[in-house]
Design an enzyme around this catalytic site. Structure first.
Site, PDB file in Angstrom:
ATOM      1  N   GLU A   8      51.421  -1.301 -36.143  1.00 24.96           N
ATOM      2  CA  GLU A   8      52.243  -1.817 -37.233  1.00 24.96           C
ATOM      3  C   GLU A   8      52.373  -3.346 -37.184  1.00 24.96           C
ATOM      4  OE1 GLU A   8      52.911   0.675 -35.210  1.00 24.96           O
ATOM      5  OE2 GLU A   8      53.936   2.330 -36.211  1.00 24.96           O
ATOM      6  N   LYS A  57      50.311  -5.542 -35.917  1.00 22.33           N
ATOM      7  CA  LYS A  57      49.050  -6.173 -36.326  1.00 22.33           C
ATOM      8  C   LYS A  57      48.994  -6.314 -37.854  1.00 22.33           C
ATOM      9  CE  LYS A  57      44.153  -5.033 -36.768  1.00 22.33           C
ATOM     10  NZ  LYS A  57      43.488  -6.120 -36.051  1.00 22.33           N
ATOM     11  N   SER A  97      22.279  -8.977 -32.483  1.00 23.72           N
ATOM     12  CA  SER A  97      22.813  -8.432 -33.733  1.00 23.72           C
ATOM     13  C   SER A  97      22.564  -9.376 -34.904  1.00 23.72           C
ATOM     14  CB  SER A  97      24.308  -8.155 -33.588  1.00 23.72           C
ATOM     15  OG  SER A  97      24.993  -9.307 -33.203  1.00 23.72           O
ATOM     16  N   CYS A 141      43.354  -6.179 -31.293  1.00 23.17           N
ATOM     17  CA  CYS A 141      43.465  -5.100 -30.310  1.00 23.17           C
ATOM     18  C   CYS A 141      42.078  -4.602 -29.957  1.00 23.17           C
ATOM     19  CB  CYS A 141      44.248  -3.939 -30.908  1.00 23.17           C
ATOM     20  SG  CYS A 141      45.907  -4.389 -31.393  1.00 23.17           S
ATOM     21  N   HIS A 173      21.977 -11.508 -21.225  1.00 21.61           N
ATOM     22  CA  HIS A 173      22.727 -12.456 -22.044  1.00 21.61           C
ATOM     23  C   HIS A 173      24.176 -12.502 -21.570  1.00 21.61           C
ATOM     24  CE1 HIS A 173      24.713 -14.421 -25.338  1.00 21.61           C
ATOM     25  NE2 HIS A 173      25.445 -13.351 -25.547  1.00 21.61           N
ATOM     26  N   GLU A 196      25.748 -19.207 -23.392  1.00 22.79           N
ATOM     27  CA  GLU A 196      26.464 -20.093 -24.310  1.00 22.79           C
ATOM     28  C   GLU A 196      26.444 -21.511 -23.764  1.00 22.79           C
ATOM     29  OE1 GLU A 196      30.591 -19.105 -25.426  1.00 22.79           O
ATOM     30  OE2 GLU A 196      30.963 -21.217 -24.978  1.00 22.79           O
ATOM     31  N   HIS A 206      30.238 -18.676 -33.631  1.00 19.64           N
ATOM     32  CA  HIS A 206      31.612 -18.395 -34.057  1.00 19.64           C
ATOM     33  C   HIS A 206      32.002 -19.223 -35.262  1.00 19.64           C
ATOM     34  CE1 HIS A 206      31.295 -17.395 -29.758  1.00 19.64           C
ATOM     35  NE2 HIS A 206      31.943 -16.321 -30.150  1.00 19.64           N
ATOM     36  N   CYS A 258      25.134 -16.487 -29.248  1.00 23.19           N
ATOM     37  CA  CYS A 258      25.555 -15.084 -29.144  1.00 23.19           C
ATOM     38  C   CYS A 258      24.998 -14.335 -30.358  1.00 23.19           C
ATOM     39  CB  CYS A 258      27.085 -14.973 -29.056  1.00 23.19           C
ATOM     40  SG  CYS A 258      27.656 -13.355 -28.477  1.00 23.19           S
TER      41      CYS A 258
HETATM   42  N1  GLN Z   1      23.499  -8.049 -28.184  1.00 22.58           N
HETATM   43  C1  GLN Z   1      24.871  -8.296 -28.560  1.00 22.58           C
HETATM   44  C2  GLN Z   1      24.897  -8.915 -29.943  1.00 22.58           C
HETATM   45  O1  GLN Z   1      23.988  -9.627 -30.265  1.00 22.58           O
HETATM   46  C3  GLN Z   1      25.552  -9.215 -27.588  1.00 22.58           C
HETATM   47  C4  GLN Z   1      26.994  -9.434 -27.927  1.00 22.58           C
HETATM   48  C5  GLN Z   1      27.784 -10.178 -26.877  1.00 22.58           C
HETATM   49  O2  GLN Z   1      27.243 -10.796 -26.008  1.00 22.58           O
HETATM   50  N2  GLN Z   1      29.078 -10.137 -26.943  1.00 22.58           N
HETATM   51  O3  GLN Z   1      25.836  -8.739 -30.680  1.00 22.58           O
HETATM   52 ZN    ZN Z   2      27.287 -13.083 -26.376  1.00 26.58          ZN
END
Ligand code: GLN
Ligand code: ZN
Length: 763
Positions: free
Chosen positions: A17, A19, A442, A525, A650, A674, A703, A735
């Protein structure tokens, strides 16, 4: 008589709630008053649910973060938000979340944009707090309004309130100085504010205050130990009684220190530090209260109540009124209510306890201690049955898995040849250019993808339709990557909801809750899967998707897996075997998948270990052991392949200095990391260590929606090449791209590929 209390209750709400109320307020869809009334209603409900306790925590509720609340209570607002003259709650959110500039004439000088406070993990939990900011000129000033309001609110319906605050040493220890000044010098300015706060609470007739000092379970040097003694000499003179709470671990050489502090009671984590209770009791002055955290506040398992009583009863005899019992730490770190779970397998559900159930367990323990076990005979018998059932269940124990673990030997984690030989084989086979380009796995999880998954789960579309939709997404992402001219492609992970859940759902030994949400930060969460049994892989998990994707292109297609350490660290894990055993089991399952991918002709396999670093224990002296089994787990999962298969890993974080030897020991052929936000300085750790294998330093921050320019990427890679030989460098984002949109991804990757071209010509 043993007394019961609780250190803190989850505030997000059984149905999240808080959130939804926060997000609706932030989006301008509801008023501040509406948000405040949701907060008040949650507090009321949670106090109600804790009404059987002898003392109930007050002040553990926070709209965003309890540490940020404490910063406001102590008047320690970051400089940049001090001149704000709007509502204090809005200013609080400005620190928590940052705010971009909102130009308006009237507010020209005050309501400018502000950077959010830095966020970091609360000890070894997955909860993130807003880091207090200090400088040599930091001054403190009491604002007890929040605590006093909540205290009044709690008392109106008769809650037996125990205010909860963070202690001064922990508050200083978890903050950061911005100017390199020594934090401990601030103690003299901070203590008077604590004294005033305690006096204010005493004036309200408060009897006990819980003062949290979890920093006592970490290594403290002499100056911090002395500061503890000094601080509590000052605070111990106050009119309220202090319960000094430690949790999350053992005290070790801080034990005599804790026992010596002039407070009226101490709480210790009797799950993690049970073996220290005797020593503590021997040193604790005879009139002190000893609160034992006997219910695990960090996991979701039922407590073995009978065994706990076997241990507690003699202590209760000895201590009488001096004994308090409680969960080991705040219940912030567990989901709210198991009763919400309607779809969880009944057998597994019977082994679990969430926050509400944990408090019921506490009540049973108290009744047994105070009135004898006969008074709660049925509850104890039911508990015994559940504990026994779990102990012997065929769902938990898989002899074949145990046998495989027993047979693990060092060879399992060894590649056939050293990196240089492997690299030559791989180069001959993959024929990649210098500065090869790739992505982390991804591609955008579009609304269409999420909708298809929702409809599939709801039974609105069948599996064939869902799979066809995912295949279409894969085709799309492969075509886009080919058009961009990337060198090593990925399938894009369209079919994955989450990098842990996706694998957990396909492995035996994992269960999933519907409402098992735990606050990660602010309104965010996570719902950690529940690792309940020996892990096995009934069948290949990713091979058909990867094979499908590989068939679409002549370029190498990277197989994409989540590593064993990350699967472990992002789950609720078993309490009936060491973490490393579960991790080795996961490692064997991932190893089988890796070998199946290799057999299917996949030449490049990436095993993500995004959470390897965050599993580091609280005490440095325990890092080595953790890193040993974590690295071994990775090696078991990865290193069964032939020399020609290229293993990637990674890690999306930026502090490698203190774990670089372990990273090198993983021996992945390529690691992508990163670096974009640190201007490649983070590669220094790899440089100084003479890291021997290939590295893909992230060249832009996924990001942010910003599109990195070609020139900027070239410049970053030139800096990288000053530290790492060019022939061992890859070019990639920092990422996965799942949170971005295609219209951001395409131009960013286009510039990245162009930058790699330029580098090949010039370096
Ligand atoms: N292979 C994942 C992606 O590309 C790696 C995600 C991550 O490192 N948090 O989303
Ligand atoms: Zn990552």
């Amino acid at each position: 008589m043993a007394h019961t209390h609780n250190l803190g209750f989850p505030r997000i709400g059984a149905k999240r709630e808080l959130k939804f109320a926060l997000e609706s307020y932030w989006n301008g869809q509801s008023s501040r008053e509406e948000l405040k009334s949701v907060g008040a209603a949650l507090r009321r409900k949670h106090w109600q649910e804790q009404s059987a306790l002898d003392l109930t925590p007050v002040g553990d509720f926070a709209f965003y973060d309890q540490v940020l609340d404490m910063s406001f209570t102590l008047g320690n607002l970051p400089e940049r938000v001090r001149d704000f003259h709007g509502d204090p709650l809005d200013n609080y959110f400005r620190v928590a979340r940052g705010r971009s500039a909102q130009p308006s004439e009237a507010h020209d000088h005050c309501c400018h944009g502000v950077a959010a406070g830095e966020m970091t993990k609360w000890f070894d939990t997955n909860y993130h707090y807003i880091v207090p900011e200090f400088s040599s000129s930091t001054a403190f000033q009491l604002d007890a309004s929040r605590l006093l309001e909540q205290l009044a609110e709690a008392r109106a319906p008769g809650v037996k309130a125990k205010p909860v605050i963070i202690g001064p040493l922990t508050y200083l220890a978890i903050g950061k100085t911005k100017d390199g000044s020594e934090k401990l010098t601030l103690l003299e300015r901070l203590l008077p504010v604590y004294v005033e706060l305690l006096a204010t609470l005493a004036a309200q007739g408060v009897e006990w205050v819980q003062i949290d000092e979890p920093i006592l379970v970490t290594e403290l040097d002499a100056s911090w130990q002395q500061a503890f003694t000094h601080a509590y000499q000052v605070l111990g003179a106050s009119k309220v009684k202090l319960l000094l709470a430690t949790y999350f671990g053992e005290l070790w050489d801080n034990l005599p220190l804790l026992a010596s502090l002039p407070v009226q009671g101490v709480h210790i984590d009797a799950i993690n530090a049970r073996q220290e209770v005797d020593a503590l009791l021997a040193q604790l002055p005879p009139e002190r209260v000893l609160s034992l955290g006997v219910i695990n506040g960090r996991n979701i398992w039922k407590t073995d109540l009978n065994a706990t009583l076997d241990w507690l009863e003699p202590l209760a005899q000895r201590l009488g009124d001096r004994l308090w019992i409680a969960p080991s730490c705040s219940l912030l770190h567990v989901p709210v209510d198991l009763d919400s779970e309607q779809q969880l397998d009944g057998e597994i559900k019977s082994w679990l306890a969430f926050a509400r159930q944990k408090l019921e367990e506490l009540q049973v323990l108290a009744s047994a201690l105070n009135q004898g076990r006969a008074a709660v005979k049925q509850a104890l018998a039911a508990n015994r049955a559940a504990i026994e059932a779990r102990r012997h269940s065929a769902r938990v124990h898989n002899q074949a898995v145990k046998a495989a673990i027993a047979e693990i030997n060092p060879q399992l984690g060894e590649r056939n040849s050293a990196y240089t030989q492997r690299a030559a084989r791989q180069a001959a086979l993959l024929k990649l250019p210098k500065f090869p380009t790739t992505t982390i796995g991804s591609f955008p999880q579009t609304a269409a993808i999420r909708q298809a998954r929702r409809r599939f789960k709801a039974g609105e579309i069948d599996e064939a339709t869902y799979n066809a939709a995912m295949r279409a997404e894969i085709v799309h992402s492969v075509r886009e990557q080919e058009a961009l001219g990337l060198d090593v492609l990925v399938h894009g992970e369209a079919e994955r909801n989450d990098m842990v859940e996706y694998f957990g759902e396909q492995l035996e030994g994992y269960a999933f809750s519907q409402f098992g949400w735990v606050q990660s930060y602010g309104s965010r969460c996570v719902k950690p899967p529940i690792l309940y049994g020996d892990i096995s892989r009934p069948k290949a998990m990713t091979v058909h998707w990867t094979r499908f994707a590989q068939a679409l292109t002549d370029k190498p297609m990277k197989g994409m897996l989540t590593g064993p350490v990350t699967l472990l660290n992002w789950s609720f894990v078993r309490d009936d075997q060491p973490r490393w055993v579960s991790c080795y089991q996961l490692a064997l399952a991932i190893r089988a998948e890796v070998l199946d991918l290799e057999k299917a002709g996949v030449r490049v396999i990436q095993i993500d270990e995004a959470a390897l670093r965050e599993g580091l224990p609280l005490r440095r002296s325990e890092w080595q052991h953790y890193l040993e089994w974590a690295v071994t787990s990775f090696r078991i999962s990865a290193n069964g392949v032939g020399d020609a298969t290229q293993i990637h890993t990674h890690m999306c974080y930026s502090e490698f200095n203190d774990i670089i030897a372990a990273i090198a020991d993983m021996d992945a052929d390529v690691i992508t990391i990163e670096t974009s936000r640190s201007d490649m300085e983070l590669l220094d750790a790899f440089d100084h260590f003479n890291y021997p294998n290939e590295i893909g330093p992230g060249v832009y921050d996924i990001h942010s929606p910003n599109i990195p320019s070609e020139a900027h990427i070239v410049q970053l890679m030139q800096k990288a090449a000053e530290r790492i030989p060019a022939e061992r460098l890859w070019v990639n984002p920092d990422c996965g791209l799942k949170t971005r949109q295609w219209h951001e991804v395409i131009p960013a990757l286009r510039n990245m590929v162009a930058a790699a071209q330029k580098l090949r010509e010039t370096l």
